[in-house]
Design an enzyme around this catalytic site. Structure first.
Site, short mmCIF file in Angstrom:
data_model
loop_
_atom_site.label_atom_id
_atom_site.label_comp_id
_atom_site.label_asym_id
_atom_site.label_seq_id
_atom_site.Cartn_x
_atom_site.Cartn_y
_atom_site.Cartn_z
N HIS A 166 0.95 -1.16 -0.04
CA HIS A 166 0.00 -0.05 0.00
C HIS A 166 0.81 1.12 -0.11
CE1 HIS A 166 -3.94 -1.93 0.32
NE2 HIS A 166 -3.66 -2.42 1.42
N CYS B 258 -0.09 2.31 -4.86
CA CYS B 258 -1.11 3.33 -5.31
C CYS B 258 -0.35 4.85 -5.25
CB CYS B 258 -2.12 3.16 -4.79
SG CYS B 258 -3.25 1.87 -5.24
#
Length: 629
Positions: free
Chosen positions: A269, A318
């Site tokens: 993440h 991301c």
């Protein structure tokens, strides 16, 4: 005369010393009765005062000497000829004890193909030093003299040459001589090289407060293998807390230096804030802030401070924008060194996706990165090929686009050769630091005396913090049949790879090891090990004669293996995460296989981080409406 009545116990030793340096030659012999000595020079003249077992000389030029030993019965024996070589060497201390001191180093040359060249290395030493030549770190057989002669130079002779000079006191290495082979009548062109290649790979998948990921396991494992094929020293780690990430990066930076190619890869993440990219640790709270994460630009700044030749950061994460309260990480600008490359899996304010397909998980960016990374192209061109392939993928077309940023001024490639400029202290320190995180325990054999059974324990590193122990029954004996083997650890280590959907992938990794054991134990998160790791081997068998069911247990202390020796996590037991129960797997054919969907579906790698009412609501990664096939 019977020379065998006199035995030379110790021959005089040849030396190489500066002019007018006092040298004492000595011989040790035994015989029947008193012995007499007489030293001679190379012209067979008796040496004045040379009538004892020792001869002291001080010369300005090379000399040779021999000693005759005789007894009262006219028996005699001659020593071997001994050489006193003279070499003028500047900078020799008056405290010099005789260790090798190099006076002439080999010199770099550009040689036309087909021509001859000579490399010279000379040193003083007591005893006389010996010589051994190396090219590109590899020993050159039979090249053990002061001069290395190549009669007909070819491309195979190009490279970095070193000479190791040693005697019984010490060893010294010459300066490196770079030999370039130029075509006849054509100027030589410099080859881009690295003095070393180092890579740190981090994959975070099991988050405490955010949705878990599937792909980092296989992505990190495959990329690590490919980088090793390119000559990289690789440290690969899964599931790191913020503290562990920070210490791992600090250890990684210690491996960098002048001429080194450095690769930092992260899968997990992440997000973007005020132009900074942040990597989310597995213990990041919800919501998280910048201080709960690792700032990518700060990592690059530290890499540049180490003056590496090439700095590459690859991020499969991301980059959604999160407008957090407080300033972004403050980083001083680095000098424009022209050696940085960023490879982003996606563009600004966009998501990166992973996909499960046919039982294997992969980040889509890393899937194409692994496809092209071995190609002998400049690193930016490799990323362009990744971008082109990802842009054609129907799963993410229009949703994920690779972004490349770089300041390269030279066409450097990850496939560039490694040539060390010398066995410097810096290189040896890097080598020792890297080995600390990658040394496996040695194979062991345990003998169970009562049952007459021998069990072999062998070890394999899936990652730098994941150790697999293989237990194999090698000898069942005549009494103990059948045998059942179980492996446990003390302390019990968390198995982060046993969750639903990952067993097939673990099966494939273990199959790649080539082992066919009776029992397998997987030990994860070794960075959290506080002390030695003990493997408990439980052997259950039936006594063939008495039919009695018996159990024997043996323990093996394997210390702090792999990354555990680097002590990334120094927290007390009360601060550690709750350890999961250890999983002991049976034979490979008995590993349970999970069902996977027939069609792949991408999942985003953005962590849910709802901060305020004015922030757009983010979807959970596992929301089935996230992508429509």
């Amino acid at each position: 005369m019977k020379s065998e009545d006199i035995i030379i116990l110790k021959q005089p030793t040849s030396v190489c010393v500066p002019p007018n340096h006092e040298v004492t030659l000595s011989v040790k012999a035994k015989g029947k009765g008193p012995l007499n000595y007489q030293w001679f020079d190379e012209k067979q003249r008796e040496m004045m005062g040379g009538t004892g077992p020792e001869l002291t000389v001080s010369l300005q030029s090379r000399g040779q000497f021999v000693c005759r030993v005789n007894d009262l019965n006219c028996n005699c024996q001659f020593t071997e000829w001994v050489i006193v070589d003279i070499q003028a060497v500047p900078g020799v201390s008056h405290m010099w004890r005789g260790e090798p001191h190099i006076g002439i180093h080999p010199e770099s040359q550009t040689v036309k193909e087909g021509e001859a060249f000579i490399l010279k290395c000379r040193a003083i030493g007591k005893p006389m030093p010996t010589y051994q030549w190396y090219r590109n770190g590899l020993l050159l057989p039979k090249q053990t003299t002061q001069k290395l002669r190549i009669k007909n130079a070819s491309a195979d002779n190009a490279g970095s040459y070193l000479c190791a000079v040693s005697n019984s006191l010490d060893e010294r290495w010459s300066e490196a001589a770079e030999i370039e082979i130029a075509p006849p009548d054509e100027p030589s062109t410099p080859t881009l090289i690295a003095t070393d290649k180092v890579a740190l790979l981090i994959g975070n998948l099991n988050y405490n407060h955010h949705p878990g990921l599937m792909a980092p396991t296989m992505d990190v494992h495959k990329l690590a293998n490919l980088l090793q094929q390119l000559g990289f020293r690789v440290v690969s780690l899964l599931d790191l807390t913020l503290q562990e990430m920070q210490v791992a990066i600090e250890k990684f930076l210690q491996l960098l230096g002048r001429g080194v190619y450095a690769v930092f890869y992260y899968a997990g993440h992440g997000y973007e804030h005020s132009g900074r990219n942040y990597l989310v640790a597995i213990d990041a709270p919800r919501p998280y802030k910048a201080e709960n994460c690792v700032c990518v630009q700060r990592v690059m700044h530290s890499m540049q401070e180490r003056q590496a030749q090439l700095n590459v950061i690859l991020l499969d994460t991301c980059r959604k924008w999160y407008e957090q309260k407080g300033p972004a990480s403050q980083i001083k600008p680095s000098a424009p060194l022209g050696n940085t490359v960023y490879g982003y899996a996606t563009s600004e304010d966009a998501e990166a996706f992973e996909v499960q397909d046919g039982g294997k998980s992969t980040g889509i960016f890393t899937k194409y990165l692994n496809k092209h990374i071995l190609e002998p192209q400049r690193v930016t061109h490799v990323l362009e090929l990744v971008s082109e392939d990802l842009g054609k993928d129907p799963l993410v077309r229009g949703r994920q686009v690779v972004e490349i940023k770089h300041t390269l001024t030279e066409p450097r490639a990850l496939t560039d050769p490694v040539q060390t400029s010398g066995h410097t202290m810096e290189l040896r320190q890097r080598d020792a630091c890297w080995k600390q995180a990658n040394v496996l325990p040695a194979r062991k054999f345990l003998n169970f005396q009562e049952g007459g059974v021998q069990v072999e324990l062998s070890f394999c590193a899936l990652f730098s913090n994941v150790l697999v122990v293989f237990g194999t029954v090698r000898n069942t004996g005549a009494v103990a049949q059948p045998c059942t083997l179980q492996l446990e650890s003390e302390p019990v280590m968390q198995d982060i790879l046993s969750s639903c959907g990952r067993l097939d992938e673990m099966d494939s990794l273990l199959m790649c090891s080539g082992k066919t054991p009776d029992c397998t134990l997987r030990l994860c998160c070794l960075q959290r090990l506080q002390g030695s790791l003990v493997i408990k081997v439980r052997l259950q068998y039936s006594n063939k004669e008495t039919k009695q069911q018996l159990t024997e247990i043996k323990e093996l202390d394997i210390g702090r293996p792999l990354i555990a020796s680097c002590k990334l996590n120094q927290m007390g037991l009360a601060d550690r995460r709750q350890e999961g129960r250890v999983h002991t797997l049976g034979h490979m054919s008995n590993i349970r296989r999970m069902h996977h969907p027939n069609h792949p579906r991408p999942y985003t790698r953005k962590a849910e981080n709802k901060l305020s009412s004015n922030e757009p609501e983010e979807n959970d990664e596992n929301d089935s409406s996230d992508f429509t096939m």
